[in-house]
Enzyme design. Structure first.
Site, PDB file in Angstrom:
ATOM      1  CE  LYS A 158      25.860   2.781  60.228  1.00  0.00           C
ATOM      2  NZ  LYS A 158      24.831   3.158  59.286  1.00  0.00           N
ATOM      3  CG  HIS A 188      22.924   8.917  63.601  1.00  0.00           C
ATOM      4  ND1 HIS A 188      23.063   7.878  62.732  1.00  0.00           N
ATOM      5  CD2 HIS A 188      21.742   9.496  63.300  1.00  0.00           C
ATOM      6  CE1 HIS A 188      22.012   7.837  61.942  1.00  0.00           C
ATOM      7  NE2 HIS A 188      21.190   8.799  62.257  1.00  0.00           N
ATOM      8  CE  LYS A 192      17.720   9.359  64.658  1.00  0.00           C
ATOM      9  NZ  LYS A 192      17.669  10.420  63.660  1.00  0.00           N
ATOM     10  CD  GLU A 226      16.121   5.388  56.289  1.00  0.00           C
ATOM     11  OE1 GLU A 226      16.696   6.417  56.643  1.00  0.00           O
ATOM     12  OE2 GLU A 226      16.719   4.382  55.891  1.00  0.00           O
ATOM     13  CG  ASP A 245      22.823   1.354  56.563  1.00  0.00           C
ATOM     14  OD1 ASP A 245      23.824   1.979  56.955  1.00  0.00           O
ATOM     15  OD2 ASP A 245      21.849   1.913  56.012  1.00  0.00           O
ATOM     16  CG  HIS A 250      20.989   3.346  63.520  1.00  0.00           C
ATOM     17  ND1 HIS A 250      22.155   3.822  64.046  1.00  0.00           N
ATOM     18  CD2 HIS A 250      21.035   3.670  62.209  1.00  0.00           C
ATOM     19  CE1 HIS A 250      22.867   4.409  63.107  1.00  0.00           C
ATOM     20  NE2 HIS A 250      22.213   4.324  61.977  1.00  0.00           N
ATOM     21  CE  LYS A 336      18.741   3.294  53.206  1.00  0.00           C
ATOM     22  NZ  LYS A 336      18.736   3.903  54.519  1.00  0.00           N
TER      23      LYS A 336
HETATM   24  C1  BG6 Z   1      22.372   5.897  58.682  1.00  0.00           C
HETATM   25  C2  BG6 Z   1      22.197   4.852  57.634  1.00  0.00           C
HETATM   26  O1  BG6 Z   1      23.217   5.425  59.705  1.00  0.00           O
HETATM   27  O2  BG6 Z   1      21.104   6.240  59.224  1.00  0.00           O
HETATM   28  C3  BG6 Z   1      21.268   5.366  56.545  1.00  0.00           C
HETATM   29  O3  BG6 Z   1      23.469   4.526  57.066  1.00  0.00           O
HETATM   30  C4  BG6 Z   1      19.970   5.831  57.145  1.00  0.00           C
HETATM   31  O4  BG6 Z   1      21.039   4.346  55.578  1.00  0.00           O
HETATM   32  C5  BG6 Z   1      20.228   6.813  58.287  1.00  0.00           C
HETATM   33  O5  BG6 Z   1      19.204   6.463  56.136  1.00  0.00           O
HETATM   34  C6  BG6 Z   1      18.954   7.185  59.019  1.00  0.00           C
HETATM   35  O6  BG6 Z   1      19.272   8.154  59.954  1.00  0.00           O
HETATM   36  P1  BG6 Z   1      18.257   9.327  60.306  1.00  0.00           P
HETATM   37  O7  BG6 Z   1      18.916  10.093  61.398  1.00  0.00           O
HETATM   38  O8  BG6 Z   1      18.086  10.101  59.037  1.00  0.00           O
HETATM   39  O9  BG6 Z   1      17.008   8.646  60.726  1.00  0.00           O
END
Ligand code: BG6
Length: 490
Positions: A158, A188, A192, A226, A245, A250, A336
């Site tokens: 993605k 991804h 999880k 984050e 992103d 997600h 972020k």
């Molecule tokens: C990624 C994004 O797909 O997912 C990142 O590109 C983000 O910017 C990350 O930090 C977060 O994934 P996880 O698994 O660390 O929560």
């Protein structure tokens, strides 16, 4: 029928044997490969979940096999969950090779054919495209030219495209070379453990599904703040932003697991159908219900334009216009450089219509009852409710029932999301991957926002985002930061 099995809840010997595989990793020196993919492959190998295999790394970097192995070693030392022993490394690294993109389709084909010769039978090929969406079409065509399409599956990272037109074009390009059954569009978050637990929680129990609707649920929050910055991903991030992103991929995928109707079976088609119905009911994003933020100092990140108006934060209100969810707002937030890192889904239940408790009893003062999923690898779940404070009179406290995976002793069985999904793709299991239709629909509902984004508002690093997010969610409040922390195990 494909089942949603967890490869670690059985001993590796009991996992169906997979045919030998050659993994071709595009973007092999990039951030994702270093943080997740190479350490993840090492973990799968250590857990006995990889069949006989070879890994061919490729990227724009003109390095040789030895340099790639060193880079992979550093990445695994830094990011693998357990210390890497010399014996493990020797086993893993002898299967790693590298070919730069400058070698062209001929060079790639030669490298793959060479390592295939070291494996028995006719190995399967798994092409992992860990590259920006703008480069994906070119790589797909390169794979066709290199004659690496037979016996192959392709994992596409993605964001899949950057808007509706580019996603449609990318789907057309990939379909010219690969059949749909060969394509694995990865998100991804769906890999999880905790995300899959939403399915178990909702559909394996009779208790919750009857209240999973507008009659009982007042609103839902999907919140993924984050603390990390954009780091060394300035160039990618500045042309992508938080919405593309994180949200269109997600957060909206998680929303589909939360909101979908019960699928008829635990198999890819049934699950995709239900998710896609949610996406079809999702209303176009209304820009008046979106707050875009940028953290102070972002513009001085290498790779970022000095006058960039890319958002590093986004919060929005989504509307699902169907019978189950009419009138229930879904609030999404991510960014972020925020105050904390968390990944929660919080469901606020409606309050009782009448209360017999006196106003000073505390009833309702700590917000509504909540069901909260923490999507961390060591996932947690909490159900909060009002209960009586011991002693005379009737004072009410907010209490909670909590489940924490780390208290079960099963935490070691968790596969990290990418590990799980690479394993599933090798097995040909599409259950946790996204479809062309679903992705195109999400870009479609995003069009008003992508075409006329509201101005970005600056926010302090270490904060919860621009202050206007409070108005966005009013009369409700953001669940994070939590008033009470998760219970610590004794
Ligand atoms: C990624 C994004 O797909 O997912 C990142 O590109 C983000 O910017 C990350 O930090 C977060 O994934 P996880 O698994 O660390 O929560």
């Amino acid at each position: 029928m494909t089942t949603l099995h967890s490869p670690t809840d059985v001993s590796p010997e009991a996992v169906p044997a997979l045919p030998p595989q050659v993994l071709v990793l595009f973007g092999a020196t990039g951030n994702l490969a270093q943080r997740k993919l190479l350490p993840g492959l090492l973990h799968l190998a250590r857990a006995g979940l990889l069949p006989e295999h070879r890994i061919v790394g490729t990227s724009l970097e003109d390095i040789d096999e030895q340099q790639f192995r060193e880079l992979a070693r550093q990445a695994c030392d830094k990011f693998a969950r357990n210390r890497v022993t010399e014996t493990e490394w020797a086993e893993f690294s002898k299967r790693l090779t590298y070919v730069p993109q400058s070698a062209g389709p001929g060079g790639l084909s030669e490298a793959v054919t060479r390592v295939e010769g070291e494996l028995p039978g006719l190995p399967r090929r798994l092409h992992y495209l860990s590259i920006p969406p703008s480069a994906a079409g070119e790589v797909v065509n390169m794979l066709a030219e290199a004659n690496l399409v037979d016996r192959a599956r392709i994992i596409m990272e993605k964001p899949f495209g950057t808007d509706l037109a580019s996603a449609q074009l990318l789907n057309e390009t990939v379909h010219e070379v690969f059949s749909e059954y060969q394509i694995f569009r990865i998100d991804h978050f769906l890999g999880k453990e905790a995300a899959q637990n939403i399915l178990a929680f909702r559909f394996a129990n009779g208790l919750f599904e009857p209240i999973w609707n507008r009659e009982h649920i007042e609103h839902v929050q999907i919140d993924v703040p984050e603390t990390i910055s954009v780091d060394d991903r300035g160039t990618f991030y500045d042309s992508t932003g938080a919405y593309r992103d994180m949200v269109v991929t997600h957060l909206l995928q998680i929303l589909a697991f939360m909101a979908m109707e019960p699928p008829t079976a635990l198999e890819p088609r049934a699950i995709s159908e239900e998710k896609n119905k949610v996406f079809r009911s999702l209303q176009d994003i209304d820009v008046r219900n979106v707050v875009r933020g940028q953290y102070e100092g972002y513009r001085s990140t290498p790779g970022v334009a000095p006058d960039s108006d890319t958002e590093t934060f986004v919060a929005l209100r989504c509307v699902i216009d169907n019978w189950r969810w009419a009138g229930v707002p879904f609030y999404l937030r991510t960014g972020k450089r925020m105050a904390e890192s968390a990944r929660i889904i919080s469901i606020a239940f409606r309050e009782p219509p009448k209360s017999m408790f006196p106003a000073n009893s505390g009833v309702g003062t700590k917000g509504p009852d909540h069901l909260t999923f923490d999507l961390a690898d060591a996932s947690k779940l909490s159900l909060s409710f009002y209960g009586k404070h011991p002693g005379p009179g009737m004072r009410l406290d907010k209490l909670s029932l909590q489940f924490a995976l780390h208290e079960t002793g099963q935490e070691g069985d968790v596969l990290e999301a990418y590990e799980r999904l690479i394993y599933d793709a090798m097995s040909g299991d599409h259950t946790l991957f996204t479809t062309a239709e679903g992705i195109e629909r999400l870009w479609e509902v995003s069009t008003p926002l992508l075409e006329s984004p509201p101005e970005v508002e600056l926010y302090r690093q270490g904060s919860w985002g621009p202050s206007s997010i409070r108005d966005l969610i009013a009369p409700h409040v953001w669940r994070l930061p939590f008033e009470r922390g998760w219970r610590q195990s004794r």
